[in-house]
Design a protein around this motif. Sequence first.
Motif, PDB file in Angstrom:
ATOM      1  N   ARG A 128      29.352  46.462 -53.413  1.00  0.00           N
ATOM      2  CA  ARG A 128      29.128  47.460 -54.442  1.00  0.00           C
ATOM      3  C   ARG A 128      28.097  47.013 -55.593  1.00  0.00           C
ATOM      4  NH1 ARG A 128      32.829  50.917 -53.012  1.00  0.00           N
ATOM      5  NH2 ARG A 128      34.557  50.166 -51.541  1.00  0.00           N
ATOM      6  N   SER A 129      27.634  45.979 -55.541  1.00  0.00           N
ATOM      7  CA  SER A 129      26.812  45.587 -56.487  1.00  0.00           C
ATOM      8  C   SER A 129      25.051  45.801 -55.965  1.00  0.00           C
ATOM      9  CB  SER A 129      26.797  44.380 -57.026  1.00  0.00           C
ATOM     10  OG  SER A 129      28.123  44.153 -57.843  1.00  0.00           O
ATOM     11  N   GLY A 130      24.935  46.284 -54.588  1.00  0.00           N
ATOM     12  CA  GLY A 130      23.821  46.599 -54.009  1.00  0.00           C
ATOM     13  C   GLY A 130      23.323  45.582 -53.249  1.00  0.00           C
ATOM     14  N   PHE A 131      24.010  44.584 -52.678  1.00  0.00           N
ATOM     15  CA  PHE A 131      23.688  43.497 -52.096  1.00  0.00           C
ATOM     16  C   PHE A 131      24.383  43.601 -50.565  1.00  0.00           C
ATOM     17  CE2 PHE A 131      23.172  42.189 -56.291  1.00  0.00           C
ATOM     18  CZ  PHE A 131      21.699  41.626 -56.293  1.00  0.00           C
ATOM     19  N   ALA A 211      32.365  46.168 -64.687  1.00  0.00           N
ATOM     20  CA  ALA A 211      31.268  45.471 -63.653  1.00  0.00           C
ATOM     21  C   ALA A 211      31.137  46.430 -62.722  1.00  0.00           C
ATOM     22  CB  ALA A 211      31.530  44.244 -63.235  1.00  0.00           C
ATOM     23  N   ALA A 212      30.082  46.425 -61.623  1.00  0.00           N
ATOM     24  CA  ALA A 212      29.760  47.363 -60.648  1.00  0.00           C
ATOM     25  C   ALA A 212      30.836  47.618 -59.805  1.00  0.00           C
ATOM     26  CB  ALA A 212      28.480  47.020 -60.036  1.00  0.00           C
ATOM     27  N   GLU A 213      31.643  46.434 -59.272  1.00  0.00           N
ATOM     28  CA  GLU A 213      32.575  46.662 -58.362  1.00  0.00           C
ATOM     29  C   GLU A 213      33.700  47.345 -58.731  1.00  0.00           C
ATOM     30  OE1 GLU A 213      33.398  42.779 -60.434  1.00  0.00           O
ATOM     31  OE2 GLU A 213      31.571  43.748 -59.863  1.00  0.00           O
ATOM     32  N   ILE A 232      38.552  52.838 -72.601  1.00  0.00           N
ATOM     33  CA  ILE A 232      38.064  51.521 -71.654  1.00  0.00           C
ATOM     34  C   ILE A 232      38.292  50.205 -72.223  1.00  0.00           C
ATOM     35  CG2 ILE A 232      36.271  50.785 -70.492  1.00  0.00           C
ATOM     36  CD1 ILE A 232      36.927  53.651 -69.621  1.00  0.00           C
ATOM     37  N   ILE A 233      39.286  49.483 -71.930  1.00  0.00           N
ATOM     38  CA  ILE A 233      39.709  48.368 -72.283  1.00  0.00           C
ATOM     39  C   ILE A 233      39.013  47.058 -71.628  1.00  0.00           C
ATOM     40  CG2 ILE A 233      41.378  46.816 -72.992  1.00  0.00           C
ATOM     41  CD1 ILE A 233      43.381  49.362 -72.828  1.00  0.00           C
ATOM     42  N   GLY A 234      38.039  46.311 -72.362  1.00  0.00           N
ATOM     43  CA  GLY A 234      37.262  45.211 -71.484  1.00  0.00           C
ATOM     44  C   GLY A 234      35.934  45.451 -71.928  1.00  0.00           C
ATOM     45  N   ASP A 235      35.259  44.318 -71.324  1.00  0.00           N
ATOM     46  CA  ASP A 235      33.825  44.101 -71.445  1.00  0.00           C
ATOM     47  C   ASP A 235      32.963  43.722 -70.259  1.00  0.00           C
ATOM     48  OD1 ASP A 235      31.514  43.976 -73.044  1.00  0.00           O
ATOM     49  OD2 ASP A 235      32.227  42.885 -74.623  1.00  0.00           O
TER      50      ASP A 235
END
Length: 380
Positions: A128-131, A211-213, A232-235
Motif C-alpha cells: 500500500r506504500s507503493g512497493f 501513514a499510507a497503509e 484526525i487523532i495521531g501523527d
Amino acid sequence: MRVALIAESFLPQTNGVVHSVLRVLEHLQQRGDQAVVIAPADPAGVPMIVSGAPVITIPSLPLPIYPEVRVAGGPFAPVVAPLRDFAPDVVHLASPFLLGWRGVLAAQALDVPTVAVYQTDVPGMAARSGFRHAERLLWKRIRDIHTRATLTLAPSSASLTALGDHGIGRLRMWRRGVDSTRFRPELRDLDLRNQLAPNGERLVGFVGRLAAEKQLDDLAVLRDLPGVRLVIIGDGPERRRLATVLPEATFTGMLHGDDLARTVASLDVLVTPGESETFCQVVQEAMASGVPVVAPAAGGPLDLIDHSRTGWLYPPGELMIMRDRVRDLVGDDAKRDAFGRAARASVIDRGWRPICSELVGFYSEAVDLHAASVRRAAGD
C-alpha cells in the motif's frame, strides 16, 4: 520465569507493538518474573528500565520512508551476548522482522525456545506504500522467522489464515486486551465537543498513525456529509499531505493517556479505513468508550465488530457503502446510542490481565514443546 522480550519497536515510539509490550512487562513484574528488553536504540532516548526490566539497546538506523521509525538489522551476534548473560527460559519476539530475525537466530544458537508474536502486516504495508514488488520477498522473511519459532501467536482469525496460507505452523490465537477503566463513556467532554464542533456537528474520528497503509484518503468521501466534522487523532509522515486532502478536518496531533481517552469518548463514530490491520486496538478502545466503529470487513476488525450491533463493516474498497454506514449512525441518535452501549458491553471483560495470563501459558507451552523436541533429538 525468565523472559527476554526482543521488540522490533519500543519506547519512545508509540504504536500497537510498544503498547502490548508495555502491558506484558507490567504483568510479568506483577507476577514476580524476571524480564529483559532488547530493542532498537533511538536518539530521542530509550528508558533504561521499564516495569523493573532493564532495557538493552541495539544500534539502529532510521527507516528511509519513515525516518522517525528506527530499525535494527545486521548480524545476530550482538544479540547473542545479552541473551546468554540473561539466560532466559523463553524469548518473546514482538512483531519480529529485522531485529526479530536476529533474535530468533540468536535464540536458536543458544537453544532457547521462542514465542513469535505476529502483529504487523509488513507485506501489506509495503504494497500500500507503493512497493508491491517487494511483497513476496517480505513474506519470505516472515516465513523464515516464524517457521523457526517454537510458537507463533496471531491476533485475529484473519491473521491465522494468512500465516497458515503461507506455510507457517504451530499457530495460536492471542488477542489484545483493552483498558476499559481508562477508556469509558463517562469521559465524553461537552466542552471539547463544542471546541471541535462549534456548530453542533457530529464528530467522526480516526485514531492512529498517519501513514499510507492506513488509507486515510478514503475519508475524503465523508467530507461533504452534512452536519459532520472529521477529527484526525495521531501523527505521521502523511500529515502534511492529508491536511490538503481533508482540509475541513481537525488534526489534533498525537494524544496519549487521559487526553486520548477523553477525545475518543467525545467522538460520535470512529472510522478505521485501513485494510491491513492485523488486530486494530483503536477499535477496542473506541468500543470501550461507547463509540460505534465503521471499518472494512478485513483483518482484525472482522473479529472485533459485531456487524449491525456494535458497528458496521463494509466491503473493502466500497467507499460509498462506508459513507452510507457513517451517515446511518450520525443521523440516528437512538441507533448510535444503542450501538455504543452494545460496543462497551462487548469489550468490558477483555482486560489485559487475563490476556497476559494467557500469554504466560503460551510461554510455558513453548518451553514444553522445546524440551520435547530436544528429547526426540536425543532419542534419534
